[in-house]
Write a protein that holds these residues in place. Structure first.
Motif, mmCIF file in Angstrom:
data_model
loop_
_atom_site.group_PDB
_atom_site.id
_atom_site.type_symbol
_atom_site.label_atom_id
_atom_site.label_comp_id
_atom_site.label_asym_id
_atom_site.label_seq_id
_atom_site.Cartn_x
_atom_site.Cartn_y
_atom_site.Cartn_z
ATOM 1 N N THR A 327 -1.923 -3.745 -3.879
ATOM 2 C CA THR A 327 -0.437 -4.341 -3.470
ATOM 3 C C THR A 327 -0.892 -5.249 -2.592
ATOM 4 O O THR A 327 0.026 -6.045 -1.568
ATOM 5 C CB THR A 327 0.054 -3.063 -2.581
ATOM 6 O OG1 THR A 327 -0.725 -2.565 -1.272
ATOM 7 C CG2 THR A 327 0.534 -2.095 -3.494
ATOM 8 N N THR A 348 5.035 -4.040 -8.061
ATOM 9 C CA THR A 348 6.464 -3.781 -7.306
ATOM 10 C C THR A 348 5.806 -3.489 -5.930
ATOM 11 O O THR A 348 5.099 -2.446 -5.567
ATOM 12 C CB THR A 348 7.169 -2.985 -7.883
ATOM 13 O OG1 THR A 348 7.608 -3.060 -9.292
ATOM 14 C CG2 THR A 348 8.537 -2.670 -6.937
ATOM 15 N N GLY A 349 6.355 -4.162 -4.931
ATOM 16 C CA GLY A 349 6.224 -4.034 -3.575
ATOM 17 C C GLY A 349 4.884 -4.764 -2.887
ATOM 18 O O GLY A 349 4.466 -4.388 -1.664
ATOM 19 N N PHE A 360 7.345 -9.543 -10.336
ATOM 20 C CA PHE A 360 7.023 -8.036 -9.804
ATOM 21 C C PHE A 360 7.564 -7.191 -10.814
ATOM 22 O O PHE A 360 8.457 -7.301 -11.515
ATOM 23 C CB PHE A 360 7.835 -7.781 -8.717
ATOM 24 C CG PHE A 360 7.394 -8.686 -7.347
ATOM 25 C CD1 PHE A 360 6.381 -7.951 -6.543
ATOM 26 C CD2 PHE A 360 8.038 -9.663 -7.156
ATOM 27 C CE1 PHE A 360 5.624 -8.655 -5.673
ATOM 28 C CE2 PHE A 360 7.605 -10.536 -5.975
ATOM 29 C CZ PHE A 360 6.603 -9.975 -5.200
ATOM 30 N N ASP A 361 6.487 -6.226 -11.245
ATOM 31 C CA ASP A 361 6.940 -5.036 -12.105
ATOM 32 C C ASP A 361 5.787 -4.010 -11.919
ATOM 33 O O ASP A 361 4.982 -4.064 -11.082
ATOM 34 C CB ASP A 361 6.570 -5.598 -13.750
ATOM 35 C CG ASP A 361 7.334 -4.847 -14.559
ATOM 36 O OD1 ASP A 361 7.654 -3.798 -14.444
ATOM 37 O OD2 ASP A 361 7.396 -5.552 -16.002
ATOM 38 N N ASP A 362 6.229 -2.762 -12.636
ATOM 39 C CA ASP A 362 5.333 -1.565 -12.543
ATOM 40 C C ASP A 362 4.222 -1.472 -13.511
ATOM 41 O O ASP A 362 3.122 -0.891 -13.381
ATOM 42 C CB ASP A 362 6.366 -0.385 -12.559
ATOM 43 C CG ASP A 362 7.236 -0.221 -11.365
ATOM 44 O OD1 ASP A 362 6.951 -0.611 -10.462
ATOM 45 O OD2 ASP A 362 8.425 0.227 -11.631
#
Length: 640
Positions: A327, A348-349, A360-362
Motif C-alpha cells: 500500500t 485499492t487504498g 486502483f483495483d483489488d
C-alpha cells in the motif's frame, strides 16, 4: 601458440586493413591446461573451453577491440565448464596474479577491454573475509560482456566497477550467493561505480543481503526476474569512486523487471536510495522505474524508498508499473524529494504520494499467479492502461518465469502496465539469438527441499534441487533440454532459522577494510535509512565482535546514536524488527565504505540465522550447490 604473420610489412598492412581478424587464433582449453592458455589471448582470439571442472584463477588485462573482441566461450553450452574453487580459499588456488587481492575473485578483469565471456559456471569462491566473487572487474575495464554464466554459492556473484569501467551482463543466473560469516554484507551483485547494464537474467535467493547493490554512476537494469532477497531487493547508493569534492549525479533506470518480495528481513523497502558517503549538497540520486511488475507480501513495503533525511537531492519517476502487494508504492523521508509518475496499477487504498493517473483495483488479473505466471489475463485492468513515454519504452520482455529462465522475447508493444504485454507471443530467445521452444519433452519433478519452494520443470527435466532436495524421475526426462527452454525447478533449502550473523573479522588490504570490522578511523559507522521520521542505529561492538542487544526499536522522530567502529548488532530473538504503526523499521543500517572495492556498507541488525542453522546451511550448500551447478546447467538449461 604461434600467430600468423604477413610475408612482408607491406603485405601485412594490406591484410590487416582488409581483414583484421585473419591473424586471430582459436585457443582450445581443457581441464589439463592452466590459466596461461586463457590469459594469453589477444585481440580477435577465440578461447574455446571444453567441458570439465577447473580449479584455477583467471586474471585478464588483455585489450580486445570493438571490431576484434577477445571471445571466451564454452565449447558446448549444454555441458558447460565449471569453475569450482570450493576445495580451498580462492587466494590459494593456482593463478598468475599473486597480489594481496588475488582472492577477491575467481575471474578478475583489471584494465581489460572488449572481452566476451559466456557459457560457464562459477561456484565455491570464498576468501577469509567473505569478500570474494565469481567475477570481479575493476581498473577501468570496459567493453566487458558476461553472458550465459551461472554464479552459485560464492561470497558475491559479481563485484566490481570503477568510475571509468563498463560492463554488460545478460542471460545470467545468480543463485544463492552470499556469506553469513562475511565481515560485510554480501550480495548476488555488487557494483562499485562506473556504467552497468543487466538484462534477461534470473537473480534470486541471496544468502546474506541483496539481489543487487548498485553504486554505479549509470545503471540500466531491464527485463530481469528478481526473487526473494534476504534483506531487500536492491539499492542505489553513493559511488565508491566519489572523490569527496565536486558534484556527482547517479541514475538508475529500472525497467521491465519482475520483482518478488518474499520473506525478506527488511520489510519496509524494495529499492532503497541512500547517500552514505557524499556531502548532501554534492550528490543527486535518480531512479526511473517503469513497466515493472512487483509482487509484494501485502505490507507497506515501499517499492522505491528515497532515504533523504539528510536532504540529499533525490528523485523517483515511477510510471506504468504494476505494484501489487503493497500500500506504499513510493515514499521519501523529507518533502524535498521529487516524486512523479503516472498510470501505475496500485492496490485499492494505496498511497499515491506524488503519483498521478493511478489505476486502483483489488486484483491485477494475472494469468496464473500461483504458477508464477504474471502475464495479464483477459479483462485485467492493467491491459491498455499504460501511457507510453516518448522514449524509453521496453521493446523486449523477460521470458518466462522461474522454471524457464534467462530468456527474452520481443515485446509486442508497450500499451499494458507491467513487465509483460498481453499481446506478446512466441518462444523465448537465448543468448545466441536462436528461439528456444518452451514445450516438448517429458517433465521431471523438481526436488523437495527442506522448507523451500518447489516448482516443476515444465516440458523439460528435473531441474535444480534445493539443498537436500531429491529429484524424482532422474536428472533427465523425456526430451531433455530440447523441449522446455532453460529451466530451473525445485526450491531453495535450509529452513528458516535465524542467526546472530556470524562474527565479522577485521578488514584487510585485500578485502578493502570497509564495512563492519574491528573499528578504527576508517570504520566509522553511518546512520541509515529511516522509517516515519526516525533514524535508528545500534552502538558498535569492538574487536570485530557483534554487539548484543535487541534490534531496532520503533518510534517516530528522534535520532539514535550513530554506530562507530564495531560490527553488526545481532538483535535478540523476537525483537528483530520494530514497528511504527503498521510499518516495519529498517533492519539494514548502511555504514560508510571508504574503499572502492570494500564491503557493501550495510550493517546487519535484527534477525539473522542462528549459528547452528548457518553451519547446517553452509554444509548443505556446499553439497547442494555442486549438484545444482552441474545438474541445473548441464541437465535443465536448454541448448543455446
Amino acid at each position: 601458440m604461434a600467430r600468423a604473420t604477413g610475408v612482408s610489412y607491406a603485405l601485412s598492412l594490406v591484410v590487416c586493413s582488409l581483414a583484421p581478424s585473419l591473424g586471430a587464433d582459436t585457443i582450445h582449453v581443457t581441464p589439463s591446461d592452466s590459466y596461461d592458455a586463457i590469459e594469453g589471448a589477444q585481440a580477435g582470439d577465440e578461447v574455446v573451453i571444453a567441458p570439465g571442472t577447473y580449479a584455477f584463477r583467471v586474471y585478464l588485462e588483455a585489450q580486445g577491440t570493438a571490431s576484434d573482441p577477445i571471445v571466451i566461450r564454452a565449447e558446448d553450452p549444454n555441458d558447460p565448464p565449471i569453475w569450482d574453487l570450493s576445495g580451498d580459499l580462492v587466494d590459494n588456488a593456482p593463478g598468475s596474479y599473486t597480489a594481496g587481492d588475488r582472492g577477491r575473485g575467481c575471474w578478475q578483469f583489471r584494465g581489460a577491454s572488449n572481452i566476451e565471456l559466456s557459457g560457464i559456471v562459477i561456484t565455491g569462491c570464498h576468501n577469509a573475509a567473505g569478500s570474494s566473487a565469481g567475477i570481479r572487474y575493476y581498473g577501468g575495464s570496459t567493453g566487458i560482456v558476461v553472458r550465459d554464466v551461472l554464479f552459485v554459492d560464492n561470497d558475491n556473484g559479481l563485484t566490481g566497477g570503477t568510475e571509468d569501467s563498463e560492463i554488460t551482463v545478460e542471460y545470467c543466473e545468480f543463485d544463492g550467493n552470499g556469506n553469513l560469516q562475511a565481515s560485510a554484507a554480501t550480495h548476488n551483485i555488487y557494483i562499485y561505480a562506473g556504467t552497468f547494464t543487466l538484462r534477461y537474467s534470473y537473480v534470486h535467493d541471496p544468502i546474506h543481503a541483496q539481489n543487487f547493490h548498485i553504486r554505479a554512476r549509470e545503471s540500466l537494469i531491464e527485463n530481469n526476474w528478481f526473487a526473494r532477497a534476504k534483506s531487500y531487493a536492491g539499492d542505489l547508493m553513493t559511488s565508491d569512486d566519489y572523490s569527496g569534492s565536486g558534484e556527482l549525479t547517479q541514475t538508475m533506470n529500472f525497467r521491465g523487471n519482475v520483482v518478488i518480495q518474499g520473506a525478506q528481513d527488511n520489510g519496509s523497502q524494495i529499492i532503497a536510495v541512500y547517500n552514505d558517503e557524499a556531502p548532501p549538497g554534492a550528490l543527486t540520486l535518480n531512479v526511473n522505474a517503469s513497466y515493472n511488475t512487483f509482487i509484494g507480501t501485502g505490507t507497506r513495503a515501499g517499492f522505491v524508498h528515497l532515504s533523504n533525511a539528510d536532504l540529499t537531492a533525490m528523485s523517483a519517476v515511477v510510471s506504468n508499473n504494476i505494484l501489487f502487494g503493497t500500500t506504499r508504492p513510493v515514499y521519501s523521508e523529507e518533502d524535498s524529494a521529487q516524486i512523479s509518475g503516472t498510470n501505475n496499477w496500485l492496490m485499492t487504498g494505496a498511497d499515491e504520494n506524488g503519483l498521478t493517473g493511478s489505476i486502483f483495483d483489488d486484483d491485477p488479473g494475472f494469468a496464473d499467479p500461483d504458477a508464477n505466471d504474471f502475464t495479464l489475463a483477459d479483462g485485467s485492468s492493467a491491459i491498455g492502461a499504460a501511457e507510453p513515454p516518448a522514449s524509453g519504452a521496453p521493446d523486449h520482455e523477460y521470458y518466462r518465469d522461474e522454471s524457464v529462465i534467462c530468456l527474452q522475447r520481443v515485446r509486442a508493444s508497450a500499451h499494458d502496465l507491467g513487465a509483460f504485454e498481453s499481446t506478446t507471443t512466441g518462444d523465448g530467445t537465448g543468448p545466441d539469438g536462436a528461439p528456444i521452444p518452451a514445450t516438448g519433452g517429458s517433465s521431471g519433478t523438481g526436488g523437495t527441499p527442506s522448507g523451500g519452494n518447489t516448482s516443476t520443470g515444465g516440458g523439460n527435466t528435473a531441474g535444480r534441487t534445493g539443498s537436500g532436495g531429491t529429484p524424482s524421475g532422474g536428472t533427465t526426462s523425456g526430451g531433455g533440454r530440447s523441449g522446455g527452454g532453460r529451466t530451473s525447478a525445485g526450491g531453495r533449502s535450509g529452513g528458516g532459522d535465524t542467526s546472530a550473523g556470524g562474527e565479522p573479522s577485521g578488514g584487510s588490504d585485500e578485502q578493502g577494510g570497509a564495512g563492519p570490522s574491528s573499528g578504527g578511523s576508517d570504520e566509522q559507522g553511518g546512520v541509515g535509512p529511516t522509517a516515519d521520521g526516525g533514524r535508528t542505529s545500534s552502538s558498535g561492538g569492538s574487536d570485530g565482535q557483534p554487539a548484543a542487544g535487541a534490534g531496532p526499536t520503533g518510534g517516530t522522530g528522534g535520532r539514535a546514536a550513530t554506530a562507530t567502529g564495531g560490527t553488526s548488532n545481532a538483535g535478540s530473538a523476537g525483537a528483530d524488527v520494530a514497528t511504527a504503526g503498521s510499518f516495519d523499521l529498517h533492519s539494514i543500517v548502511p555504514v560508510s565504505d571508504d574503499d572502492d572495492e570494500g564491503g557493501c556498507g550495510c550493517r546487519l541488525g535484527g534477525s539473522q540465522r542462528s549459528a547452528t542453522a548457518a553451519l547446517l546451511w553452509a554444509a548443505l550448500a556446499l553439497v547442494g550447490a555442486r549438484q545444482r551447478a552441474v545438474r541445473g546447467k548441464r541437465d535443465t538449461r536448454s541448448a543455446n
